[in-house]
Design a protein around this motif. Structure first.
Motif, PDB file in Angstrom:
ATOM      1  N   LEU A  43       0.708  -1.188  -0.060  1.00 59.97           N
ATOM      2  CA  LEU A  43      -0.145  -0.109  -0.105  1.00 59.97           C
ATOM      3  C   LEU A  43       1.011   1.179   0.038  1.00 59.97           C
ATOM      4  O   LEU A  43       0.729   2.467  -0.553  1.00 59.97           O
ATOM      5  CB  LEU A  43      -0.959   0.023   1.221  1.00 59.97           C
ATOM      6  N   GLY A  44       2.057   1.307   0.660  1.00 63.48           N
ATOM      7  CA  GLY A  44       2.892   2.396   0.843  1.00 63.48           C
ATOM      8  C   GLY A  44       3.564   2.671  -0.601  1.00 63.48           C
ATOM      9  O   GLY A  44       3.829   3.893  -0.674  1.00 63.48           O
ATOM     10  N   ALA A  45       3.659   1.749  -1.495  1.00 63.65           N
ATOM     11  CA  ALA A  45       4.123   1.689  -2.658  1.00 63.65           C
ATOM     12  C   ALA A  45       3.279   2.062  -3.742  1.00 63.65           C
ATOM     13  O   ALA A  45       3.701   2.161  -4.797  1.00 63.65           O
ATOM     14  CB  ALA A  45       5.398   0.575  -2.931  1.00 63.65           C
ATOM     15  N   ALA A  46       1.993   1.875  -3.344  1.00 60.66           N
ATOM     16  CA  ALA A  46       1.089   1.819  -4.616  1.00 60.66           C
ATOM     17  C   ALA A  46       0.662   3.165  -5.172  1.00 60.66           C
ATOM     18  O   ALA A  46       0.015   3.354  -6.242  1.00 60.66           O
ATOM     19  CB  ALA A  46      -0.079   1.159  -3.992  1.00 60.66           C
ATOM     20  N   GLY A  47       1.121   4.465  -4.570  1.00 59.31           N
ATOM     21  CA  GLY A  47       0.715   5.517  -4.966  1.00 59.31           C
ATOM     22  C   GLY A  47       0.208   6.533  -3.986  1.00 59.31           C
ATOM     23  O   GLY A  47       0.203   6.271  -2.904  1.00 59.31           O
ATOM     24  N   HIS A  48      -0.540   7.362  -4.418  1.00 58.75           N
ATOM     25  CA  HIS A  48      -1.405   8.463  -3.613  1.00 58.75           C
ATOM     26  C   HIS A  48      -2.189   7.826  -2.591  1.00 58.75           C
ATOM     27  O   HIS A  48      -3.270   7.079  -3.332  1.00 58.75           O
ATOM     28  CB  HIS A  48      -1.877   9.585  -4.570  1.00 58.75           C
ATOM     29  N   PRO A  49      -2.346   8.274  -1.438  1.00 55.93           N
ATOM     30  CA  PRO A  49      -3.355   7.761  -0.678  1.00 55.93           C
ATOM     31  C   PRO A  49      -4.705   7.833  -0.928  1.00 55.93           C
ATOM     32  O   PRO A  49      -5.495   6.968  -0.666  1.00 55.93           O
ATOM     33  CB  PRO A  49      -2.892   8.421   0.764  1.00 55.93           C
ATOM     34  N   LEU A  50      -5.058   8.659  -1.405  1.00 52.93           N
ATOM     35  CA  LEU A  50      -6.351   9.067  -1.934  1.00 52.93           C
ATOM     36  C   LEU A  50      -6.912   8.385  -3.154  1.00 52.93           C
ATOM     37  O   LEU A  50      -7.986   8.281  -3.345  1.00 52.93           O
ATOM     38  CB  LEU A  50      -6.730  10.475  -2.222  1.00 52.93           C
ATOM     39  N   ALA A  62     -11.647   0.823  -4.650  1.00 59.32           N
ATOM     40  CA  ALA A  62     -11.508  -0.392  -5.223  1.00 59.32           C
ATOM     41  C   ALA A  62      -9.906  -0.652  -5.551  1.00 59.32           C
ATOM     42  O   ALA A  62      -9.610  -1.493  -5.598  1.00 59.32           O
ATOM     43  CB  ALA A  62     -12.413  -0.335  -6.444  1.00 59.32           C
ATOM     44  N   ASN A  63      -9.068   0.533  -5.739  1.00 57.73           N
ATOM     45  CA  ASN A  63      -7.761   0.554  -6.198  1.00 57.73           C
ATOM     46  C   ASN A  63      -7.039  -0.051  -4.905  1.00 57.73           C
ATOM     47  O   ASN A  63      -6.188  -0.864  -5.031  1.00 57.73           O
ATOM     48  CB  ASN A  63      -7.240   1.885  -6.510  1.00 57.73           C
ATOM     49  N   GLY A  64      -7.432   0.646  -3.699  1.00 57.20           N
ATOM     50  CA  GLY A  64      -6.780  -0.150  -2.533  1.00 57.20           C
ATOM     51  C   GLY A  64      -7.207  -1.653  -2.153  1.00 57.20           C
ATOM     52  O   GLY A  64      -6.258  -2.425  -1.926  1.00 57.20           O
ATOM     53  N   CYS A  65      -8.481  -1.997  -2.563  1.00 53.12           N
ATOM     54  CA  CYS A  65      -8.683  -3.395  -2.433  1.00 53.12           C
ATOM     55  C   CYS A  65      -7.954  -4.259  -3.440  1.00 53.12           C
ATOM     56  O   CYS A  65      -7.509  -5.109  -3.162  1.00 53.12           O
ATOM     57  CB  CYS A  65     -10.273  -3.569  -2.854  1.00 53.12           C
ATOM     58  N   ASP A  66      -7.711  -3.819  -4.497  1.00 48.26           N
ATOM     59  CA  ASP A  66      -6.827  -4.523  -5.567  1.00 48.26           C
ATOM     60  C   ASP A  66      -5.608  -4.700  -4.988  1.00 48.26           C
ATOM     61  O   ASP A  66      -4.834  -5.676  -5.098  1.00 48.26           O
ATOM     62  CB  ASP A  66      -6.690  -3.865  -7.015  1.00 48.26           C
ATOM     63  N   VAL A  67      -4.858  -3.653  -4.297  1.00 44.59           N
ATOM     64  CA  VAL A  67      -3.576  -3.797  -4.097  1.00 44.59           C
ATOM     65  C   VAL A  67      -3.423  -4.857  -2.686  1.00 44.59           C
ATOM     66  O   VAL A  67      -2.654  -5.711  -2.574  1.00 44.59           O
ATOM     67  CB  VAL A  67      -3.268  -2.257  -3.469  1.00 44.59           C
ATOM     68  N   VAL A  68      -4.538  -4.824  -1.814  1.00 49.14           N
ATOM     69  CA  VAL A  68      -4.680  -5.665  -0.745  1.00 49.14           C
ATOM     70  C   VAL A  68      -4.561  -7.112  -1.309  1.00 49.14           C
ATOM     71  O   VAL A  68      -3.944  -8.107  -0.813  1.00 49.14           O
ATOM     72  CB  VAL A  68      -5.567  -5.383   0.381  1.00 49.14           C
TER      73      VAL A  68
END
Length: 82
Positions: A43-50, A62-68
């Motif tokens: 998550l820390g490497a995936a981009g902008h927190p928002l 949805a993007n955060g769910c994809d990363v997890v």
């Protein structure tokens, strides 16, 4: 900048530690020999927190769910199929 915005309503003198829940869970799992899936690093490497969390909410977009989900798949692959 965003972390300050997210914690702006904190009580005076309260210090927030980003990823504290993940750190404590990781330490517990390591101490108890329980497998642990690290989601903080991807998550820390995936981009902008928002792009990953809803603003003022903390739940994954949805993007955060994809990363997890990707972190879970990677962990399963590395621990069970390699």
């Amino acid at each position: 900048e965003l972390w300050g915005k997210f914690t702006a309503a904190a009580e005076d003198g309260v210090r927030y530690e980003r990823w504290k829940d993940q750190r404590l869970l990781s330490e517990f799992c390591t101490a108890e020999g329980v497998p642990f899936i690290d989601i903080a690093t991807p998550l820390g490497a995936a981009g902008h927190p928002l792009d990953l969390y809803y603003e003022y909410d903390g739940h994954f977009t949805a993007n955060g769910c994809d990363v997890v989900a990707g972190a879970i798949v990677d962990w399963l692959w590395e621990t069970h199929f390699e």
